[in-house]
Design a protein around this motif. Structure first.
Motif, mmCIF file in Angstrom:
data_model
loop_
_atom_site.group_PDB
_atom_site.id
_atom_site.type_symbol
_atom_site.label_atom_id
_atom_site.label_comp_id
_atom_site.label_asym_id
_atom_site.label_seq_id
_atom_site.Cartn_x
_atom_site.Cartn_y
_atom_site.Cartn_z
ATOM 1 N N GLY A 1 34.275 -9.178 24.430
ATOM 2 C CA GLY A 1 32.978 -8.689 23.990
ATOM 3 C C GLY A 1 32.825 -7.204 24.223
ATOM 4 O O GLY A 1 33.098 -6.701 25.320
ATOM 5 N N ILE A 2 32.396 -6.488 23.180
ATOM 6 C CA ILE A 2 32.152 -5.044 23.271
ATOM 7 C C ILE A 2 30.692 -4.778 22.928
ATOM 8 O O ILE A 2 30.249 -5.070 21.816
ATOM 9 C CB ILE A 2 33.046 -4.248 22.306
ATOM 10 N N GLU A 3 29.943 -4.229 23.887
ATOM 11 C CA GLU A 3 28.559 -3.819 23.650
ATOM 12 C C GLU A 3 28.524 -2.342 23.279
ATOM 13 O O GLU A 3 29.205 -1.515 23.895
ATOM 14 C CB GLU A 3 27.711 -4.038 24.905
ATOM 15 N N ASN A 4 27.707 -2.028 22.280
ATOM 16 C CA ASN A 4 27.553 -0.652 21.830
ATOM 17 C C ASN A 4 26.107 -0.215 22.010
ATOM 18 O O ASN A 4 25.181 -0.898 21.554
ATOM 19 C CB ASN A 4 27.957 -0.539 20.359
ATOM 20 N N GLU A 5 25.919 0.911 22.697
ATOM 21 C CA GLU A 5 24.574 1.405 22.976
ATOM 22 C C GLU A 5 23.824 1.662 21.678
ATOM 23 O O GLU A 5 24.345 2.260 20.740
ATOM 24 C CB GLU A 5 24.662 2.702 23.784
ATOM 25 N N GLY A 6 22.577 1.220 21.630
ATOM 26 C CA GLY A 6 21.738 1.506 20.477
ATOM 27 C C GLY A 6 21.298 0.262 19.728
ATOM 28 O O GLY A 6 21.661 -0.868 20.074
ATOM 29 N N THR A 7 20.501 0.498 18.688
ATOM 30 C CA THR A 7 19.966 -0.558 17.827
ATOM 31 C C THR A 7 20.258 -0.180 16.385
ATOM 32 O O THR A 7 19.853 0.904 15.941
ATOM 33 C CB THR A 7 18.442 -0.703 18.040
ATOM 34 N N TYR A 8 20.942 -1.065 15.655
ATOM 35 C CA TYR A 8 21.472 -0.668 14.352
ATOM 36 C C TYR A 8 21.057 -1.598 13.217
ATOM 37 O O TYR A 8 21.827 -1.876 12.309
ATOM 38 C CB TYR A 8 22.999 -0.517 14.454
ATOM 39 N N VAL A 9 19.812 -2.046 13.288
ATOM 40 C CA VAL A 9 19.262 -2.843 12.191
ATOM 41 C C VAL A 9 19.013 -1.941 10.985
ATOM 42 O O VAL A 9 19.311 -2.292 9.842
ATOM 43 C CB VAL A 9 17.963 -3.544 12.633
ATOM 44 N N THR A 10 18.492 -0.743 11.231
ATOM 45 C CA THR A 10 18.207 0.204 10.148
ATOM 46 C C THR A 10 18.955 1.525 10.302
ATOM 47 O O THR A 10 19.031 2.297 9.349
ATOM 48 C CB THR A 10 16.693 0.497 10.066
ATOM 49 N N ASP A 11 19.492 1.803 11.488
ATOM 50 C CA ASP A 11 20.254 3.038 11.738
ATOM 51 C C ASP A 11 21.740 2.720 11.854
ATOM 52 O O ASP A 11 22.118 1.572 12.085
ATOM 53 C CB ASP A 11 19.791 3.702 13.040
ATOM 54 N N THR A 12 22.561 3.745 11.720
ATOM 55 C CA THR A 12 24.002 3.579 11.916
ATOM 56 C C THR A 12 24.429 4.283 13.201
ATOM 57 O O THR A 12 23.788 5.242 13.638
ATOM 58 C CB THR A 12 24.803 4.159 10.734
#
Length: 388
Positions: free
Chosen positions: A165-176
């Motif tokens: 599992g790799i977690e990536n900081e941020g929220t990417y529902v509408t942003d990249t």
């Protein structure tokens, strides 16, 4: 401290270690896990692999000052077979410093241990928006170095014993994500593939195996490009890529793709309710479908490639009914809000299918071929590696 919702990220999912024990039992290995004592892993000699690549660029738990695990952690006794990529549903900060990356690791561990009641950070590795890569769960870096077995984790119930599992900081529902994050994701995925003997087509998103909006629709659209970059770094020849790599869903996972399978089983005449939960009726139907079609019956109702490929009908733009509902449901879930589940192959559905086909290098004809079905449910098609 930001808190991710159950729908958007991983933070509030319930840890189900029993799923991993079942995984081990399925493999005929019983509870053959190895406890972590401090930072030492007492692995049997046969499990030791030759030291792998230089991993000094990954900031280890000791280096970022992680808290010790609340309970003993274990090493999986079954092989790793995939990578699952997440977003954290944390804010999209503009602080790209190493100090922010360390703060992120602490915030995540605190949330997982104090909020979720987990033994440690749920995922194996964490990537900050500045591109820093950090060890998440204790022992993950040592296991990556050895390339033998992974730490049993908590990032995706049903997959915690066989998926990194790799977690990536941020929220990417509408942003990249920022380019630095993507570059580090490619480097980390390439390293994991080399160390564990995986491939670029073994990279999936969280929602392929869990009912969640993670990893975010805009991030997920970048996955074909991420896989292509990993393929090039690995030097994999296109002929070594399978025509289709389906997600190996089984009875310990629930996800939007499970609902697609349920729609298709209902279309084939089974009394199955499309609810995204791999329930008893679905298990029974999958086994019966496999038996009737001469496919080996999987003890855990795994949706194997032959199962998917016999179950999913090819659709033209005049199709109606349950298979079209399945297409519309998964398109809407994965970032096409204009698609509504009606069972009628309307203009919005055709437009979304064509967009998905373009993303994966498939002919943009709007027809739902077997390969289009594979891409819809989170699988990987060979054509996506030819596409630029």
């Amino acid at each position: 401290m930001p808190v991710a919702s159950a729908a958007e990220g991983d933070a509030m999912h319930v840890d189900h270690p029993e799923l991993d024990r079942r995984t081990l039992l399925r493999a005929g290995l019983g509870a053959a896990t190895v406890a972590v004592v401090g930072s030492q892993l007492a692995l049997p000699a046969a499990a030791q692999a030759a030291p792998g690549a230089d991993l000094d660029w990954i900031i280890g738990c000791d280096e970022w000052g992680a808290r010790p695990p609340a309970d003993p952690l274990s090493v999986s006794a079954i092989p790793t077979n995939k990578i699952i990529v997440h977003h954290m549903a944390f804010p999209n900060v503009t602080d790209y410093s190493e100090a922010q990356a360390v703060k992120l690791a602490h915030d995540c561990q605190d949330l997982h241990m104090d909020g979720n009641g987990w033994s440690d950070t749920g995922q194996h590795f964490t990537i900050s928006r500045g591109g820093y890569v950090l060890e998440g769960r204790h022992g993950s870096l040592a296991r990556l170095q050895a390339g033998d077995r992974q730490m049993i984790s908590a990032h995706c119930p049903g997959e915690n014993g066989r998926a990194i599992g790799i977690e990536n900081e941020g929220t990417y529902v509408t942003d990249t994500p920022p380019e630095d994050l993507l570059d580090s994701l490619v480097t980390l995925c390439t390293t994991i593939c080399r160390q564990y003997g995986l491939h670029a087509h073994d990279i999936f998103g969280h929602w392929d195996f869990r009912t969640t909006l993670c990893p975010g629709a805009q991030f997920y659209r970048l996955f074909p490009a991420v896989r292509r970059r990993v393929l090039r770094k690995l030097g994999t020849h296109l002929s070594d890529v399978p025509a289709r790599r389906w997600p190996d869903l089984w009875r310990f996972v629930s996800s939007p793709a499970v609902r697609v399978a349920q729609y298709l089983l209902a279309y084939r005449g089974y009394a199955v309710t499309p609810n995204s939960t791999f329930d008893a009726a679905t298990v029974t139907a999958v086994a019966d479908w496999q038996a009737r079609n001469g496919i080996p019956v999987d003890v855990d109702a795994t949706l194997t490639a032959p199962t998917w490929e016999t179950l999913a009908p090819e659709l033209d733009t005049h199709a109606t009914g349950l298979p079209v509902q399945a297409v519309q449901f998964i398109l809407n879930w994965k970032g096409y809000p204009d698609v509504v589940v009606t069972g009628e192959y309307d203009h919005a559905t055709r437009k979304a299918v064509q967009d998905l086909q373009a993303l994966h290098g498939l002919p943009r004809n709007g027809k739902v071929s077997t390969s289009t079905w594979c891409a819809l449910v989170g699988g990987v098609v060979r054509q996506s590696f030819r596409h630029h």
